[in-house]
Design a protein around this motif. Sequence first.
Motif, PDB file in Angstrom:
ATOM      1  N   GLY A  54      -0.709   3.496  -7.320  1.00  0.00           N
ATOM      2  CA  GLY A  54      -1.962   4.094  -6.848  1.00  0.00           C
ATOM      3  C   GLY A  54      -2.160   5.496  -7.385  1.00  0.00           C
ATOM      4  N   GLY A  58      -5.927   8.145  -8.665  1.00  0.00           N
ATOM      5  CA  GLY A  58      -6.768   9.106  -7.939  1.00  0.00           C
ATOM      6  C   GLY A  58      -5.990   9.704  -6.789  1.00  0.00           C
ATOM      7  N   ASP A  97      -1.775  -3.471 -12.538  1.00  0.00           N
ATOM      8  CA  ASP A  97      -1.425  -4.558 -11.614  1.00  0.00           C
ATOM      9  C   ASP A  97      -1.591  -4.125 -10.163  1.00  0.00           C
ATOM     10  N   ASN A 154       2.858   4.706  -3.246  1.00  0.00           N
ATOM     11  CA  ASN A 154       1.717   5.497  -2.787  1.00  0.00           C
ATOM     12  C   ASN A 154       0.429   4.674  -2.660  1.00  0.00           C
ATOM     13  N   THR A 161       5.270   6.244   1.418  1.00  0.00           N
ATOM     14  CA  THR A 161       4.164   6.976   2.056  1.00  0.00           C
ATOM     15  C   THR A 161       3.796   6.310   3.372  1.00  0.00           C
ATOM     16  N   LYS A 164       2.372   0.965   7.945  1.00  0.00           N
ATOM     17  CA  LYS A 164       2.930   2.278   7.591  1.00  0.00           C
ATOM     18  C   LYS A 164       4.267   2.529   8.292  1.00  0.00           C
ATOM     19  N   THR A 196      -8.822  13.194   0.389  1.00  0.00           N
ATOM     20  CA  THR A 196      -8.980  12.260  -0.733  1.00  0.00           C
ATOM     21  C   THR A 196     -10.164  11.359  -0.396  1.00  0.00           C
TER      22      THR A 196
HETATM   23  P1  NAI Z   1      -6.760   7.094  -2.488  1.00  0.00           P
HETATM   24  O1  NAI Z   1      -7.670   5.984  -2.072  1.00  0.00           O
HETATM   25  O2  NAI Z   1      -7.329   8.193  -3.283  1.00  0.00           O
HETATM   26  O3  NAI Z   1      -5.499   6.533  -3.289  1.00  0.00           O
HETATM   27  C1  NAI Z   1      -4.989   5.241  -3.138  1.00  0.00           C
HETATM   28  C2  NAI Z   1      -4.869   4.635  -4.509  1.00  0.00           C
HETATM   29  O4  NAI Z   1      -4.233   3.366  -4.423  1.00  0.00           O
HETATM   30  C3  NAI Z   1      -6.245   4.399  -5.160  1.00  0.00           C
HETATM   31  O5  NAI Z   1      -6.292   5.043  -6.422  1.00  0.00           O
HETATM   32  C4  NAI Z   1      -6.331   2.888  -5.261  1.00  0.00           C
HETATM   33  O6  NAI Z   1      -7.072   2.447  -6.383  1.00  0.00           O
HETATM   34  C5  NAI Z   1      -4.878   2.491  -5.330  1.00  0.00           C
HETATM   35  N1  NAI Z   1      -4.641   1.113  -4.891  1.00  0.00           N
HETATM   36  C6  NAI Z   1      -5.200   0.471  -3.828  1.00  0.00           C
HETATM   37  N2  NAI Z   1      -4.749  -0.786  -3.760  1.00  0.00           N
HETATM   38  C7  NAI Z   1      -3.879  -0.953  -4.788  1.00  0.00           C
HETATM   39  C8  NAI Z   1      -3.068  -2.032  -5.203  1.00  0.00           C
HETATM   40  N3  NAI Z   1      -3.079  -3.200  -4.558  1.00  0.00           N
HETATM   41  N4  NAI Z   1      -2.265  -1.858  -6.287  1.00  0.00           N
HETATM   42  C9  NAI Z   1      -2.257  -0.672  -6.952  1.00  0.00           C
HETATM   43  N5  NAI Z   1      -3.036   0.379  -6.601  1.00  0.00           N
HETATM   44  C10 NAI Z   1      -3.819   0.246  -5.511  1.00  0.00           C
HETATM   45  O7  NAI Z   1      -6.115   7.659  -1.151  1.00  0.00           O
HETATM   46  P2  NAI Z   1      -4.924   8.700  -0.908  1.00  0.00           P
HETATM   47  O8  NAI Z   1      -5.278   9.468   0.278  1.00  0.00           O
HETATM   48  O9  NAI Z   1      -4.548   9.399  -2.152  1.00  0.00           O
HETATM   49  O10 NAI Z   1      -3.742   7.711  -0.450  1.00  0.00           O
HETATM   50  C11 NAI Z   1      -2.442   7.712  -1.027  1.00  0.00           C
HETATM   51  C12 NAI Z   1      -1.481   7.196   0.002  1.00  0.00           C
HETATM   52  O11 NAI Z   1      -1.348   8.150   1.064  1.00  0.00           O
HETATM   53  C13 NAI Z   1      -1.893   5.898   0.678  1.00  0.00           C
HETATM   54  O12 NAI Z   1      -0.752   5.074   0.859  1.00  0.00           O
HETATM   55  C14 NAI Z   1      -2.423   6.336   2.015  1.00  0.00           C
HETATM   56  O13 NAI Z   1      -2.352   5.324   2.985  1.00  0.00           O
HETATM   57  C15 NAI Z   1      -1.500   7.496   2.304  1.00  0.00           C
HETATM   58  N6  NAI Z   1      -1.994   8.433   3.294  1.00  0.00           N
HETATM   59  C16 NAI Z   1      -2.977   9.307   2.984  1.00  0.00           C
HETATM   60  C17 NAI Z   1      -3.415  10.207   3.927  1.00  0.00           C
HETATM   61  C18 NAI Z   1      -4.424  11.249   3.618  1.00  0.00           C
HETATM   62  O14 NAI Z   1      -4.654  12.127   4.487  1.00  0.00           O
HETATM   63  N7  NAI Z   1      -5.047  11.237   2.441  1.00  0.00           N
HETATM   64  C19 NAI Z   1      -2.896  10.184   5.303  1.00  0.00           C
HETATM   65  C20 NAI Z   1      -1.806   9.291   5.499  1.00  0.00           C
HETATM   66  C21 NAI Z   1      -1.391   8.441   4.524  1.00  0.00           C
END
Ligand code: NAI
Length: 301
Positions: free
Chosen positions: A15, A18, A73, A101, A151, A170, A200
């Motif tokens: 992930g 972004g 993938d 992530n 994460t 989670k 994000t």
């Molecule tokens: P985001 O939506 O910007 O990043 C998530 C990324 O994962 C995206 O780029 C998306 O295209 C990719 N993705 C989704 N499904 C996928 C798959 N099946 N295979 C490969 N890539 C995939 O969101 P963010 O905030 O950067 O999230 C990153 C991690 O942090 C996530 O696991 C989220 O649950 C976790 N998180 C974020 C928080 C926050 O405050 N932003 C709070 C708690 C956890």
Amino acid sequence: MSDIRFDGRVAIITGAGGGLGRTYALEFARRGAQVVVNDLGGSADGTGSGSAMADAVVKEINEAGGAAVANYDSVADPKSGEAIVQTALDSFGRVDVVINNAGVLRDKTFVKLTAEELELVLDVHLKGAFFVSQPAFRVMKENGYGRFVFTTSAAGVFGNFGQSNYGAAKMGLVGLSNVLSQEGAKYDIKSNVIAPIARTRMTEQLLGPLAEALDPECVTPLVTFLASEACDFTHETFSVGGGRYARVFCGLAPGWFAGKAAKPSAEEIRDHMDQIQATEGFTIPAGIGDEMKLLLDALKG
Ligand code: NAI
């Protein structure tokens, strides 16, 4: 003290097209890592796919003089997990770091949640981390070195209304990381967890006036440290966001000992709830053995 570097190290970041993952990819590459930028390229709810997001991050790294390769993938499939690790092996010859992530959201209150919404979220977060980490762990075990960062989220560790699927997935990651930290111990494989808070696309609608202070780059330094050789910590979880870095732990209180093999009545349990709940004198078990030792000590008197 020397700078933290990743020269000769290969990192897979899922992930990473972004949000938080992108910041890790850029920082690791800047510090010498060869990076697999994995991203399915869909939307925040897990619909759609595309190569543009991962490609853009790889381009950014390459233009800055770093080494990176894209992988599109989905993590949510065992074969894709293998393929992501194979991308690292084919492109750079090894795997040293995995940052789990990738993530999506499908929020609904518990009574309205469908099986499909449960499955998608478990598949991406929990099973996805499993599918990427297992083949990577095998390579790391051979090499006698590895670093995992998982994460989690406050939504799981502490709970959040409307996120039963996400919270369950989670919290599952904390259990997965705790076990990997034990199975990896003798191979210098460390495994830790972060619970980030950052602005994000996943959270921009939710954070309100706090959003401005929650730059994803506040999270990057902790992940960089945990992914590095400099990190001797394992089996840990950290809350991170907006400039604050804090341990999150699962503690075990001394509790109430009713007596060897005693079977107290429900009323006695009720009457001892103050003692059962008291946290003073708690310990932080590093594994099931530590808990068993406390029980044995109580049984021995
Ligand atoms: P985001 O939506 O910007 O990043 C998530 C990324 O994962 C995206 O780029 C998306 O295209 C990719 N993705 C989704 N499904 C996928 C798959 N099946 N295979 C490969 N890539 C995939 O969101 P963010 O905030 O950067 O999230 C990153 C991690 O942090 C996530 O696991 C989220 O649950 C976790 N998180 C974020 C928080 C926050 O405050 N932003 C709070 C708690 C956890």
